[in-house]
Design an enzyme around this catalytic site. Structure first.
Site, PDB file in Angstrom:
ATOM      1  N   ASN B  15       0.833  -1.200   0.000  1.00  0.00           N
ATOM      2  CA  ASN B  15       0.000   0.000   0.000  1.00  0.00           C
ATOM      3  C   ASN B  15       0.870   1.253   0.000  1.00  0.00           C
ATOM      4  OD1 ASN B  15      -2.516   1.327   0.112  1.00  0.00           O
ATOM      5  ND2 ASN B  15      -3.292  -0.316   1.419  1.00  0.00           N
ATOM      6  N   CYS B  16       0.235   2.387  -0.288  1.00  0.00           N
ATOM      7  CA  CYS B  16       0.907   3.697  -0.375  1.00  0.00           C
ATOM      8  C   CYS B  16       1.804   3.925   0.837  1.00  0.00           C
ATOM      9  CB  CYS B  16      -0.128   4.814  -0.454  1.00  0.00           C
ATOM     10  SG  CYS B  16       0.534   6.475  -0.232  1.00  0.00           S
ATOM     11  N   PRO B  17       3.024   4.380   0.740  1.00  0.00           N
ATOM     12  CA  PRO B  17       3.724   4.765  -0.490  1.00  0.00           C
ATOM     13  C   PRO B  17       4.667   3.686  -1.020  1.00  0.00           C
ATOM     14  CG  PRO B  17       4.978   5.576   1.372  1.00  0.00           C
ATOM     15  CD  PRO B  17       3.849   4.733   1.929  1.00  0.00           C
TER      16      PRO B  17
END
Lengths: 203, 77
Positions: B15-17
């Site tokens: 997931n981000c980042p």
């Protein structure tokens, strides 16, 4: 204008000169902008598990974009630089925090447990449990751990600086912190860095 | 996964980042003109990959969505 009049040939009209200047100015500014390395300065002041994410996510992402990044850790933010991270989260007084089970069948996971403050405050170990559930949720969703994001920042040359005053105020020992801290400084040393930055965030 | 790319990166489940950070790391090992194929499952990575390429000057050759998976091809500048 006297000096300029002497070096401009008399057959050159002022409007031509203005046009030349505007074009030249535009191209020089574009050149300058293209060569400019953006910079980010973050002031990290919180030491809980939830507040540990924004500074490290923004710093690591900015460094991936090629920016120059500095983070000034002050007050509880210093906890984020400890060799052993024991970051906890408190749902108490944090009404926006969803209380959901990270495991079990979907119907159970979907329930947002609205627990009254008085229960959270009175139950021993409630914060430990909330911290455990949050860590599991982070893991389930493929979100990086704080340790991982911090190592990425260090690898990417994010400049980590710490507040010397806080160390004295809370009686910390320098030995408890990671050796990658580049400097122990005060507000007067970080403000000029913040002043020159393109983006400055207080977290 | 695109087999024409110089290198591939599996960012599925991240997931981000993380997809962007791993992309940056993988690109640093490539030479100019070589390509990296990235597969991710994070819906945020579509916009993030565009922004990353725009800012860093690398070329986003293609961006495809396929049954919950996103495949990007990036050419190193």
């Amino acid at each position: 204008m006297g000096a300029i009049d002497k070096i401009i040939p008399s057959n050159l009209h002022k409007s031509q000169l203005d046009q030349w200047f505007d074009q030249r100015f535009e191209s020089k500014m574009a050149e300058r902008e293209a060569a400019h390395v953006p910079s980010l300065a973050i002031i990290a002041t919180k030491g809980t598990l939830d507040w540990a994410y924004p500074p490290f996510i923004l710093a690591s992402t900015a460094s991936a974009l090629g920016w120059d990044v500095s983070i000034f850790f002050t007050f509880y933010g210093l906890e984020l630089l400890k060799k052993d991270l024991h970051l906890e989260i408190s749902p108490l007084g944090n009404p926006s925090m969803p209380m959901k089970m990270p495991f079990g069948p979907q119907w159970l996971k979907d329930i947002n447990w609205k627990i009254p403050n008085v229960v959270m405050a009175g139950m021993p170990g409630f914060e430990k449990m909330a911290t455990g559930l949050m860590q599991q949720t982070v893991k389930n969703n493929g979100v990086a751990s704080i340790e991982e994001l911090r190592s990425i920042c260090i690898e990417a040359d994010v400049k980590l600086v710490a507040c010397q005053m806080t160390v004295e105020l809370f009686g910390h020992s320098h030995d408890a912190f990671i050796p990658e801290i580049q400097d122990w400084i005060g507000a007067a040393s970080f403000l000029p860095v913040a002043q020159k930055s393109d983006v400055c965030l207080f977290i | 996964m695109n087999t024409h790319a110089t290198q591939t990166l599996d960012a599925r489940g991240m997931n981000c980042p993380l997809p962007i950070l791993r992309t940056k790391k993988a690109l640093s090992g490539l030479n100019t003109g070589e390509t990296l194929a990235i597969t991710s499952t994070d819906p945020g990575s579509i916009k993030d990959m565009q922004a990353f390429c725009k800012q860093t000057g690398n070329e986003l050759v293609s961006s495809d969505a396929n049954q919950g998976e996103f495949v990007f091809l990036v050419r190193k500048a």
